[in-house]
Design a protein around this motif. Structure first.
Motif, short mmCIF file in Angstrom:
data_model
loop_
_atom_site.label_atom_id
_atom_site.label_comp_id
_atom_site.label_asym_id
_atom_site.label_seq_id
_atom_site.Cartn_x
_atom_site.Cartn_y
_atom_site.Cartn_z
N ASN A 174 0.80 -1.22 0.00
CA ASN A 174 0.00 0.00 0.00
C ASN A 174 0.84 1.28 0.00
O ASN A 174 0.30 2.37 -0.23
N HIS A 232 1.08 1.06 -4.02
CA HIS A 232 -0.27 1.15 -4.60
C HIS A 232 -1.12 2.05 -3.70
O HIS A 232 -1.95 1.59 -2.93
N ASP A 284 -3.53 3.87 -4.27
CA ASP A 284 -4.97 3.95 -4.55
C ASP A 284 -5.70 2.67 -4.15
O ASP A 284 -6.90 2.55 -4.39
N LYS A 285 -4.99 1.72 -3.55
CA LYS A 285 -5.62 0.45 -3.22
C LYS A 285 -5.93 0.33 -1.73
O LYS A 285 -5.25 0.94 -0.89
N SER A 331 -8.85 3.60 0.29
CA SER A 331 -7.45 3.22 0.10
C SER A 331 -6.67 3.41 1.41
O SER A 331 -6.95 4.35 2.18
N ALA A 352 5.75 4.84 -6.69
CA ALA A 352 4.36 4.86 -6.22
C ALA A 352 3.49 5.63 -7.21
O ALA A 352 2.35 5.25 -7.49
N SER A 384 0.33 4.18 -9.12
CA SER A 384 -0.96 4.67 -8.61
C SER A 384 -1.48 5.92 -9.29
O SER A 384 -2.57 6.39 -8.93
N ARG A 400 -6.74 8.75 -11.78
CA ARG A 400 -7.44 7.80 -10.90
C ARG A 400 -8.64 8.53 -10.30
O ARG A 400 -8.56 9.73 -10.03
#
Lengths: 640, 161
Positions: free
Chosen positions: A473, A476, A478-479, A507, A533, A537, A606
């Motif tokens: 994370n 990522h 945005d996850k 997220s 990152a 992302s 995103r």
């Protein structure tokens, strides 16, 4: 008349004499000219001598006011190393180890002293450069020290303003701090400002630490604290009857050869003999000096660990008089054991642990990499040492990584069985680099995130238990944690994590940035500027988060957010004074938000509920405010 | 009636052969001295003498190396000067004497100044001996200038075989 003058006259006379005895052959005018020249030389020599004497006196005065080199105990200083080891001397000379602490000379001082006046807590500090010297006019620091040491009992004398010469400097890589001499022997007291190299500006020293803004400025005494690791073989030496008066001695002012190789007096003495040197060159080793590269992996790492760890000084230790007794090659555990909360969870003050470790005992502050290493299976069960990846002499000063060790070779030199499929990321992508998953940037220090040196694997369970962001994370952004849990279960058989509604739908990065503690917010602010990152992302949606962090109560969080924001397209020229007035911050945040709405928000890379930003470029303010209200405002001070 | 011979312009000790002898003697002896200094400096390296090799003494090392280099080079210049003067038989008078004296002075002051400057050092600053160096440089400049000017054609004469 000194021998130097005697020889000067003799040489001058010897040079001019032939003209005098053959004056008839060269002419009277020429002889007069020669005599004038000689008289001019003599006059210049007199002036030169007087200037040099004055300079010598001032030099002696200065060196009496700062910790002095030349402690006993077999230390000879790097002065004697270069003639036999020019390459090693040169690589060390380039290093930031050498310049960790320096006498305040024009070569060492990076801060702008010319005509600077700074204000802090109602006090003004006037900086001035006088030739090769650096001076500060300030409230008498000795009075201030006495005042802070006895808060209920103000000093008998009234405070006065004094000029003090800067004695030593700390740091040469990211920032520099300065120390002035006290009246107590050669005790050094810190100036409450640091100079940031990247920004080329002075800032209050407190604002370079991740520290609760309500926390009082700590009193720092170089001779008592910094000396432990920012110099070679320091001995604070307080006077037995007056601990505020010190006669500190050092092996060397910076971190020099003998810090890692041990005292070298015997080595130097024996190797004055050229025949012995030649024999040792053929043999390839010399038992009169320690070579960390030839020690077993644990002992070799302890050489670094003597400083790069959080260590315990046993009670009753006489280190304040004699310095630490550990020498390279010794067992560090016998002298200053490393504090490992995993082994002694209740042996230390909870506040002490909280300011340095994650709740599971992993170290979270920079400069303590040995703490991470000793908890790593590769060290415990294998032969991994600091020198597996780092080299002090065959490397660049930044990170001092050995050749090729910025790649997967660092791990595959031992883990030859690991195949590219293990990573579940495209070959050559940042996700396929071992250390991006196993050594994520979860350590904080020097106003940035730094790689953890405790090699472990990403775990949502560990994140939930400790609050430490996991590697997945942190890249990522945005996850959600649910996404990470699902992937780790599918790929590596990790136990699925039990998650809250927000953890399943928002997220992880958004959660840490909005409702995390100051340490988490700092790490997230840094990762929002981290290129891998951003590649994974997207970056256009990050602006509202970074803008929010510009208003953070912790100054270093604001600093990092500003730096990340400025690395975004359209924001390179964005100006923000992270230590400026608090009322300006809301305005600057709105300005950043407004700029985003006009630029990136119209072309998002995103969007969606997980990052609280709708497709049309609007922030979900309800969810945003709700999470912000949940912000973890616990007081923090990370003791890097 | 035969006119009496004009008195010689060359004073005793000022003949070309005298210059040749003087400068060859000075040159070879000073070459020996500075060659010896070179051997001493090599020994200081061999035995890793701190007073010469420690980083804090780098000023001394530089100055003594310069003393050795200048002394040796000037010794060779003396030999060249002597030989040159023996060819330039038409070069007589004060300028030749002055050039010769200047070269002698430069050979004492330049390497001597460097050596003395390195004998007593003050951190990065040399001792007062260093002030002899510019004086020596002026003398050397004048000697070379005068010698260069003397190489014009009219000063050359056929040497006896």
């Amino acid at each position: 008349m000194s021998l130097e003058w005697l020889l000067f006259f003799a040489l001058l006379a010897f040079g001019v004499f032939p003209f005098l005895i053959r004056a008839g052959n060269v002419g009277g005018k020429v002889v007069v000219g020669i005599l004038c020249l000689a008289a001019g030389g003599l006059f210049a020599a007199t002036k030169w001598s007087a200037w040099r004497e004055r300079k010598g006196f001032e030099r002696a005065q200065f060196y009496a006011s700062v910790p002095r080199e030349g402690r006993p105990g077999g230390y000879v200083s790097s002065d004697k190393c270069q003639s036999c080891h020019p390459d090693h001397y040169s690589s060390w000379h380039r290093s930031y180890h050498r310049t960790m602490t320096q006498y305040a000379t024009p070569e060492a001082v990076k801060g702008k002293f010319e005509g600077q006046t700074l204000e802090l807590e109602g006090q003004s500090y006037r900086f001035e450069r006088r030739g090769d010297e650096f001076w500060v006019e300030l409230l008498d620091p000795d009075w201030r020290l006495e005042y802070l040491a006895n808060p209920g009992k103000p000093p008998a004398t009234a405070p006065s303003r004094v000029w003090r010469r800067v004695g030593i400097t700390t740091g040469s890589h990211h920032m520099q701090a300065y120390w002035v001499a006290s009246k107590g022997g050669n005790l050094q007291l810190n100036l409450p400002f640091s100079y940031l190299f990247e920004d080329q500006r002075w800032v209050p020293r407190n604002d370079t630490f991740l520290m609760d803004p309500k926390h009082p400025a700590p009193v720092q005494l170089w001779n008592a604290n910094c000396i432990q690791c920012h110099s070679t073989a320091g001995q604070p030496k307080p006077e037995p009857k007056d601990h505020a008066k010190l006669h500190t001695q050092l092996g060397e002012i910076g971190i020099a050869c003998e810090a890692c190789h041990g005292p070298a007096e015997k080595h130097v003495e024996l190797n004055l003999n050229p025949a012995r040197r030649f024999a040792k060159h053929r043999e390839g080793k010399d038992s009169t000096i320690v070579n960390p590269a030839q020690l077993p992996h644990a002992a070799s790492s302890q050489v670094c660990g003597q400083c790069h760890s959080i260590k315990s000084v046993p009670s009753g230790s006489d280190w304040k008089y004699e310095g630490f007794k550990f020498r390279p090659g010794d067992d560090l555990e016998k002298f200053t054991p490393v504090i490992r909360p995993t082994k002694m969870p209740k042996a230390h003050d909870p506040k002490f642990i909280d300011e340095r470790y994650w709740p599971d005992g992993m170290v979270r502050v920079s400069g303590r990499e040995f703490n991470g290493l000793v908890e790593t299976p590769c060290f415990q069960k294998g032969t991994m040492s600091c020198l597996s990846c780092h080299s002090m002499h065959q490397s660049e000063p930044n990170d001092q990584l050995a050749k090729g060790m910025d790649s997967n070779a660092a791990c595959t030199q031992c883990h030859k069985e690991i195949k590219p499929e293990h990573t579940h990321h495209a070959v050559n992508s940042s996700g396929s680099l071992c250390y991006n998953c196993h050594m994520p940037h979860t350590t904080y220090g020097l106003m940035k995130a730094i790689r953890s040196h405790q090699v472990d694997s990403p775990s949502v369970q560990a994140t939930l238990k400790t609050g430490r962001p996991n590697a997945c994370n942190l890249c990522h952004l945005d996850k959600t944690l649910a996404w990470t849990s699902e992937k780790l279960t599918a790929w590596f058989g990790a136990k699925p994590a039990e998650l809250s509604q927000d953890e399943r739908t928002v997220s992880a990065a958004a959660l840490w940035a909005l409702r995390g503690d100051a340490g988490q917010r700092a790490l997230l602010a840094w990762h929002m500027g981290w290129q891998p990152a951003r590649q994974a992302s997207g970056e256009r949606w990050l602006v509202p988060y970074l803008a929010q962090l510009l208003e953070d109560p912790y100054s270093t969080v604001r600093y990092i957010a500003r730096r990340s924001l400025k690395s975004l397209p359209e924001f390179q020229d964005f100006t923000f004074d992270y230590v400026g007035r608090s009322e300006d911050r809301a305005r600057v945040r709105q300005s950043a938000q407004g700029k985003w709405e006009q630029t990136h928000a119209k072309n998002l890379d995103r969007h969606g509920p997980a990052i609280l930003i709708r497709a049309e470029g609007q922030v979900d303010l309800n969810a945003w405010e709700r999470l912000l209200q949940q912000r973890n405002n616990k007081s923090m001070y990370l003791q890097e | 009636m035969e006119r009496p011979a004009a008195p010689s312009k060359t004073r005793p000790g000022e003949e070309p052969q005298a210059y040749l002898r003087r400068h060859l003697r000075f040159g070879w002896w000073s070459l020996l001295i500075f060659l010896t200094l070179g051997i001493v400096l090599e020994s200081l390296h061999g035995f890793k003498v701190g007073a010469y090799l420690n980083v804090s003494n780098s000023t001394r090392r530089l100055l003594w190396t310069l003393a050795h280099a200048h002394g040796t080079a000037l010794a060779l210049v003396h030999i060249a000067f002597g030989v040159t003067a023996s060819y330039l038989t038409g070069w007589v008078g004060r300028t030749r004497t002055f050039a010769s004296m200047s070269l002698m002075a430069a050979s004492v002051l330049l390497p001597g100044g460097f050596f003395l400057g390195g004998l007593v050092i003050y951190a990065g600053d040399p001792g007062i001996g260093i002030l002899l160096v510019p004086l020596g440089a002026i003398f050397l400049f004048l000697a070379v200038l005068l010698c260069a000017r003397a190489t014009k054609g009219s000063h050359f004469t056929e040497r006896r075989k």
